[in-house]
Design a protein around this motif. Structure first.
Motif, PDB file in Angstrom:
ATOM      1  N   LEU A  54       0.878  -1.174   0.000  1.00  0.00           N
ATOM      2  CA  LEU A  54       0.000   0.000   0.000  1.00  0.00           C
ATOM      3  C   LEU A  54       0.909   1.215   0.000  1.00  0.00           C
ATOM      4  O   LEU A  54       1.916   1.230   0.712  1.00  0.00           O
TER       5      LEU A  54
ATOM      6  N   ILE B 230      -3.956   7.401  -0.399  1.00  0.00           N
ATOM      7  CA  ILE B 230      -3.495   6.084  -0.852  1.00  0.00           C
ATOM      8  C   ILE B 230      -3.468   6.065  -2.383  1.00  0.00           C
ATOM      9  O   ILE B 230      -4.420   6.499  -3.033  1.00  0.00           O
TER      10      ILE B 230
ATOM     11  N   ASP C 288      -7.563  -3.737   5.305  1.00  0.00           N
ATOM     12  CA  ASP C 288      -6.347  -3.841   4.482  1.00  0.00           C
ATOM     13  C   ASP C 288      -5.206  -3.022   5.080  1.00  0.00           C
ATOM     14  O   ASP C 288      -4.051  -3.448   5.087  1.00  0.00           O
TER      15      ASP C 288
ATOM     16  N   SER D 136      -1.625  -4.453   6.334  1.00  0.00           N
ATOM     17  CA  SER D 136      -0.402  -3.934   5.721  1.00  0.00           C
ATOM     18  C   SER D 136       0.525  -3.333   6.780  1.00  0.00           C
ATOM     19  O   SER D 136       1.748  -3.516   6.739  1.00  0.00           O
TER      20      SER D 136
END
Length: 335
Positions: free
Chosen positions: A63, A74, A138, A142
């Protein structure tokens, strides 16, 4: 758990950020001030990527984030902002390694926790990742993976250190209360379920399996019980924001073996009282809770109230030295 139960904490340390942009100077100050509990300094004055959000975004695995006018967003691939964040972290690690040759003892490293990160990082549509449960999941996964690699790197660089992981969660209370504003600023994001907050924190804290973890929050109403259930071995907070409403949770934390990182030294330039005066409130709290004064030194780590990025270099040095002296005063005169 035995690794953690026999852990020898230092009496005082810093929260994380320091003024200026010279990594070697910061590492020298930190290791000189806290010979028995140094920390990896953060230097946000260098600009985007050295700030706490950008620095942690640089640790993420698969990411990436870049700077937009509205903040960190992001993106699909690592750009110059990610490279800059990683380069500065490398510089800080090199400096710390230089000044910790042969060091054995606790060493603290900080990263932004999953909920403050989700409140600060934007998705492509400009809304906080907090608005999307899948994105939050997520991000936490990460982050945990990135922290495992970061801690492994530190172990190689300072093999004698016993690492302490600190997650910075200044936005945690706002996330729990539904106070994080949407991009339009007209509304707020829905409050996140407490059990989800707790389980996500537990997963990220679990990235550090062979040493203790701290959660730092410099906001009022720190959720002590939730953080302890999530696996925090220590809780770091601004002591001046405590009220008697916190007494019961603090008493339970101390009796349950949770270490308190008491932020008693102001984080911005001010006249410092004598070291004994700085910890008088801690002694008063102990008396009010009916706790054994002899347990003070083994239950409390003395710190500044928050990071020192907004302080002058001279005050930052004085504040760290003051923390070390205040901790000595607490150990020598617990009553």
């Amino acid at each position: 758990m035995s690794e953690k139960s026999d852990f020898k904490w230092g009496p005082a340390t810093g929260v994380g950020s320091m003024p200026g942009g010279d990594a070697r100077e910061a590492a020298k100050t930190v290791t000189g001030s806290f010979e028995d509990f140094p920390f990896l300094a953060e230097l946000p004055a260098r600009g985007p990527g050295a700030d706490m959000i950008g620095r942690t975004a640089g640790l993420l695995v698969d990411l990436y984030a870049r700077v937009e006018p509205s903040g960190w967003r992001i993106g699909d691939r690592p750009g110059r902002d990610t490279k800059r964040a990683r380069s500065w972290l490398g510089e800080d690690l090199d400096a710390l390694e230089e000044f910790t040759q042969g060091y054995e003892g606790p060493l603290k490293v900080q990263a932004v926790g999953p909920w403050t990160l989700a409140a600060a990082l934007e998705l492509r549509n400009g809304e906080a990742a907090l608005s999307d449960p899948g994105a939050c999941r997520d991000l936490a996964g990460s982050l945990a993976e990135g922290l495992r690699a970061h801690l492994a790197d530190l172990r190689r660089r300072v093999p004698g250190a016993r690492l302490v992981l600190q997650l910075d969660e200044p936005s945690l209370i706002a996330v729990l209360r539904g106070q994080i504003r949407t991009a339009s600023e007209y509304r707020t994001h829905r409050a996140v379920d407490r059990q989800l907050v707790e389980s996500t924190l537990r997963d990220v804290l679990g990235a550090h399996t062979d040493g203790p973890a701290v959660v730092h929050s410099c906001a009022p109403d720190v959720p002590f019980a939730l953080l302890r259930r999530a696996g925090a071995d220590a809780i770091s907070f601004d002591f001046s924001l405590l009220t008697e409403r916190d007494d019961e949770a603090i008493g339970e934390a101390v009796e349950g073996g949770t270490r308190l990182f008491a932020g008693v030294v102001p984080g911005v330039d001010t006249a410092l009282s004598d070291p004994a005066g700085s910890v008088m409130g801690v002694r008063t709290l102990w008396r009010r809770l009916g706790l054994n004064p002899g347990s003070l030194a083994e239950s409390v780590v003395v710190t500044p109230s928050c990071g020192l990025a907004g302080a002058s270099p001279a005050y930052a040095r004085a504040a760290l030295a003051h923390c070390a002296r205040a901790a000595r005063s607490l150990a020598d005169n617990p009553e």
